[in-house]
Design a protein around this motif. Structure first.
Motif, PDB file in Angstrom:
ATOM      1  N   UNK A  44       8.413  -1.352  -6.721  1.00  0.00           N
ATOM      2  CA  UNK A  44       9.819  -0.486  -6.320  1.00  0.00           C
ATOM      3  C   UNK A  44       9.693   0.118  -5.342  1.00  0.00           C
ATOM      4  N   UNK A  45      10.766   0.088  -4.198  1.00  0.00           N
ATOM      5  CA  UNK A  45      10.420   0.900  -3.028  1.00  0.00           C
ATOM      6  C   UNK A  45      11.875   1.422  -2.741  1.00  0.00           C
ATOM      7  N   UNK A  46      11.964   2.701  -2.651  1.00  0.00           N
ATOM      8  CA  UNK A  46      13.191   3.449  -2.187  1.00  0.00           C
ATOM      9  C   UNK A  46      12.791   4.304  -0.970  1.00  0.00           C
ATOM     10  N   UNK A  57      -4.391   8.037   6.784  1.00  0.00           N
ATOM     11  CA  UNK A  57      -3.769   8.057   8.119  1.00  0.00           C
ATOM     12  C   UNK A  57      -3.214   6.781   8.230  1.00  0.00           C
ATOM     13  N   UNK A  58      -1.975   6.562   8.843  1.00  0.00           N
ATOM     14  CA  UNK A  58      -1.521   5.314   9.357  1.00  0.00           C
ATOM     15  C   UNK A  58      -1.825   5.026  10.759  1.00  0.00           C
ATOM     16  N   UNK A  59      -1.668   3.949  11.158  1.00  0.00           N
ATOM     17  CA  UNK A  59      -1.298   2.522  10.435  1.00  0.00           C
ATOM     18  C   UNK A  59      -2.452   2.206   9.277  1.00  0.00           C
ATOM     19  N   UNK A  60      -2.342   1.889   8.235  1.00  0.00           N
ATOM     20  CA  UNK A  60      -3.301   1.249   7.279  1.00  0.00           C
ATOM     21  C   UNK A  60      -2.693   0.061   6.560  1.00  0.00           C
ATOM     22  N   UNK A  61      -3.453  -0.673   5.828  1.00  0.00           N
ATOM     23  CA  UNK A  61      -2.944  -1.864   5.205  1.00  0.00           C
ATOM     24  C   UNK A  61      -1.703  -1.713   4.232  1.00  0.00           C
ATOM     25  N   UNK A  62      -1.867  -0.532   3.445  1.00  0.00           N
ATOM     26  CA  UNK A  62      -0.922  -0.228   2.488  1.00  0.00           C
ATOM     27  C   UNK A  62       0.437   0.015   3.144  1.00  0.00           C
ATOM     28  N   UNK A  63       0.382   0.675   4.150  1.00  0.00           N
ATOM     29  CA  UNK A  63       1.651   1.124   4.980  1.00  0.00           C
ATOM     30  C   UNK A  63       2.456  -0.218   5.506  1.00  0.00           C
ATOM     31  N   UNK A  64       1.258  -1.021   6.104  1.00  0.00           N
ATOM     32  CA  UNK A  64       1.828  -2.314   6.823  1.00  0.00           C
ATOM     33  C   UNK A  64       2.468  -3.308   5.709  1.00  0.00           C
ATOM     34  N   UNK A  65       1.970  -3.353   4.614  1.00  0.00           N
ATOM     35  CA  UNK A  65       2.578  -4.166   3.575  1.00  0.00           C
ATOM     36  C   UNK A  65       3.877  -3.816   2.922  1.00  0.00           C
ATOM     37  N   UNK A  66       3.986  -2.343   2.964  1.00  0.00           N
ATOM     38  CA  UNK A  66       5.248  -2.023   2.297  1.00  0.00           C
ATOM     39  C   UNK A  66       6.287  -2.197   3.574  1.00  0.00           C
TER      40      UNK A  66
END
Length: 579
Positions: free
Chosen positions: A171-173, A141-150
């Motif tokens: 690689x981000x799309x 569930x967001x927010x989380x460290x992975x989502x914040x990094x992206x």
């Protein structure tokens, strides 16, 4: 038998010609050998370089295709039906349906991760459900460290082909107007291992990924600075050739640099190899080649030395002997220690020099005897003729009562004949010879009743030690009296002058007679230059021959027209060298 030597005169000696001809024939062989060796080495070297280029190109294309496949699967993931339904329907979904769609997305992400060893993690963020789904962290569930990094990477503009943060590469799309984020983390160690596989082609090589904007992204080199400097070298304008490779020097080491494009990441894959590493197989071959070349040079030097010892040195000795022979040194003897052809030539030269010396001595003695006989002949020719005329003049003077004139003429005539008939040395001091000529002029003036005069110059500036043959001036003066005034010219004058400077003595006799023509001057000049064997040995000719026999070149009589109108005779004696 007459021997003829063909060809033009040359400043080159025989030794130089032989060495030149040898080199002329030897150099084309050496040049062709050098050209063939360098051509073969160039072709071999180019083949090795092309092989390196092909190897690097193969690995770079393999890596590019792998990464391109990952990018393609990522784009396909954004259009996945389950992901699209999850994004559009969002919170309207029942829990069961949401879990079912998430599981299907997880399966798709797992397939993408397993498709390549370079993928460490594949995930998506779905704004509609407020969750991130990844193969590494499952559903969060967001927010989380992975989502914040992206989230921190997405705002970067302009949008890069890949994202880098620390040691991680993504690689981000983004799809559905920002409602879906797809991100794939690429394994940096795996990429590094792929680059190291390329370096296995050559031990002393390094490979890196980078471009001018991002710098060096990944390198196998121990020092990133070296890769950065290589990147700057390859980024200079006009440095790439047709096959994408260049040779540049870094830290006094020449590197062969191969550059290929990894288009999936908009990076350049650059491999740089120590050039000596690539051409190492040719070093041994080059050593043999240079050894053979130096052996050829040594052969040329040894040949030159042998020709110098066997031919040039004996010839130089013979030429030196001939030069000494030309300098009138007839006592030279060439010693020969060998028993070859030069021994025969040297013995022949020694015999020739001995015979020549003997012949010259005989000829010299003959010339001295001839000169003495010519002098005696001149005395016998002059004495009776002149004596008869003087006696006749004395007789006439006595008849007319000119006793003083007859006495003076008798006294001068006695002094004159005492000088020319005296025995002893044929040479006298110059001042006596000059005084004798003046006595003769005095006698002639008395004989011609003073209608002819003479003018003379004192000789105080002439050294007393100078000696000359007797009767060399009087015949010239006699010629002036007999031929210049034979038409009965009144007021005839004979001019006598002397000049001395640095070993050159000149006596000039001129007259103002009017009987001389240019043809007569030219005829007399030719007689003086003719071979004495074919002309009469009396008068001016006799004097000229005696001077040329006794004194150095340039001595003799020289005739021309006098400014006074008559004949001018220059008696020249060069005292620097005896004849």
């Amino acid at each position: 038998m007459k021997l003829q030597v063909a060809g033009k005169a040359s400043k080159w000696v025989v030794y130089q010609k032989m060495i030149f001809v040898f080199i002329l024939f030897f150099l084309p062989l050496i040049s062709m050998n050098i050209w063939l060796n360098y051509k073969g080495m160039s072709i071999t070297r180019q083949t090795i370089l092309n092989s390196a280029v092909a190897g690097a190109d193969f690995y770079s294309k393999q890596l590019d295709n792998e990464l391109y496949l990952i990018r393609k699967l990522q784009l396909q993931l954004l259009n996945d039906d389950n992901l699209q339904k999850l994004s559009f329907r969002g919170k309207t979904l029942e829990n069961y349906e949401e879990v079912e769609f998430i599981n299907r997305v997880i399966d798709r992400l797992s397939t993408l991760t397993e498709s390549s060893e370079y993928v460490v993690n594949a995930g998506v963020y779905v704004e509609a459900v407020g969750k991130t789904i990844s193969t590494k962290n499952d559903v969060t569930v967001t927010p989380n460290p992975e989502m914040e990094l992206i989230k921190s990477l997405i705002p970067i503009t302009p949008k890069p082909s890949f994202y880098r943060i620390g040691e991680r590469i993504f690689f981000i799309e983004v799809g559905n107007y920002g409602g879906i984020w797809s991100y794939i983390e690429i394994s940096k160690p795996k990429l590094l291992n792929a680059l190291r596989e390329i370096t296995n082609l050559y031990p002393e090589s390094n490979v890196f990924l980078g471009n001018q904007e991002s710098g060096v992204v990944l390198t196998t080199a121990k020092k990133d600075e070296d890769s950065a400097e290589i990147l700057n070298l390859t980024s200079e304008p006009n440095v790439k050739d047709s096959n994408g490779s260049v040779i540049r020097k870094l830290h006094d080491i020449s590197y062969f640099i191969i550059r290929d494009e990894v288009r999936s990441m908009h990076l350049s894959l650059i491999m740089y190899v120590n050039q000596n590493e690539i051409t190492r197989p040719l070093v041994h071959f080059s050593s043999w080649f240079y050894s053979l070349f130096f052996m050829a040079v040594i052969v040329m030097v040894l040949y030159s030395i042998s020709v110098h010892l066997m031919i040039h040195r004996p010839l130089s000795k013979l030429v030196k002997a001939f030069h000494m022979l030309e300098a009138d040194n007839l006592n030279i003897i060439i010693e020969s220690k060998s028993n070859d052809e030069f021994h025969y030539v040297f013995n022949g030269f020694n015999n020739m020099a001995h015979k020549l010396k003997k012949s010259i001595e005989e000829i010299y003695e003959q010339k001295i005897a001839l000169q003495h006989s010519q002098f005696k002949q001149l005395q016998s020719q002059i004495n009776p003729h002149f004596l008869y005329n003087c006696f006749f003049n004395i007789h006439v003077m006595c008849l007319v009562g000119e006793t003083d004139g007859a006495a003076t003429l008798s006294q001068k005539l006695g002094s004159y004949y005492k000088y020319i008939t005296r025995s002893g040395s044929d040479e006298v001091p110059f001042y006596k010879e000059y005084r004798h000529a003046l006595d003769y002029c005095e006698i002639q003036c008395i004989r011609f009743s003073n209608r002819i005069a003479y003018e003379f110059q004192e000789i105080s500036d002439i050294p007393q030690f100078i000696s000359v043959p007797r009767l060399i001036i009087q015949p010239i003066v006699e010629n002036a009296f007999e031929h210049a005034f034979e038409d009965g010219t009144t007021e005839g004058i004979v001019y006598i002058s002397t000049y001395y400077h640095e070993g050159r003595l000149q006596v000039t006799i001129e007259d103002n007679g009017n009987m001389l023509t240019d043809e007569h001057v030219e005829q007399l000049r030719k007689k003086l230059t003719m071979d004495s064997k074919h002309i009469e040995k009396t008068g001016l000719i006799n004097v000229n021959n005696r001077l040329q026999l006794k004194y150095a070149s340039g001595s003799g009589l020289f005739v021309s027209r006098s400014p006074y109108g008559g004949l001018r005779v220059d008696l020249v004696i060069i005292l620097d060298k005896e004849a």
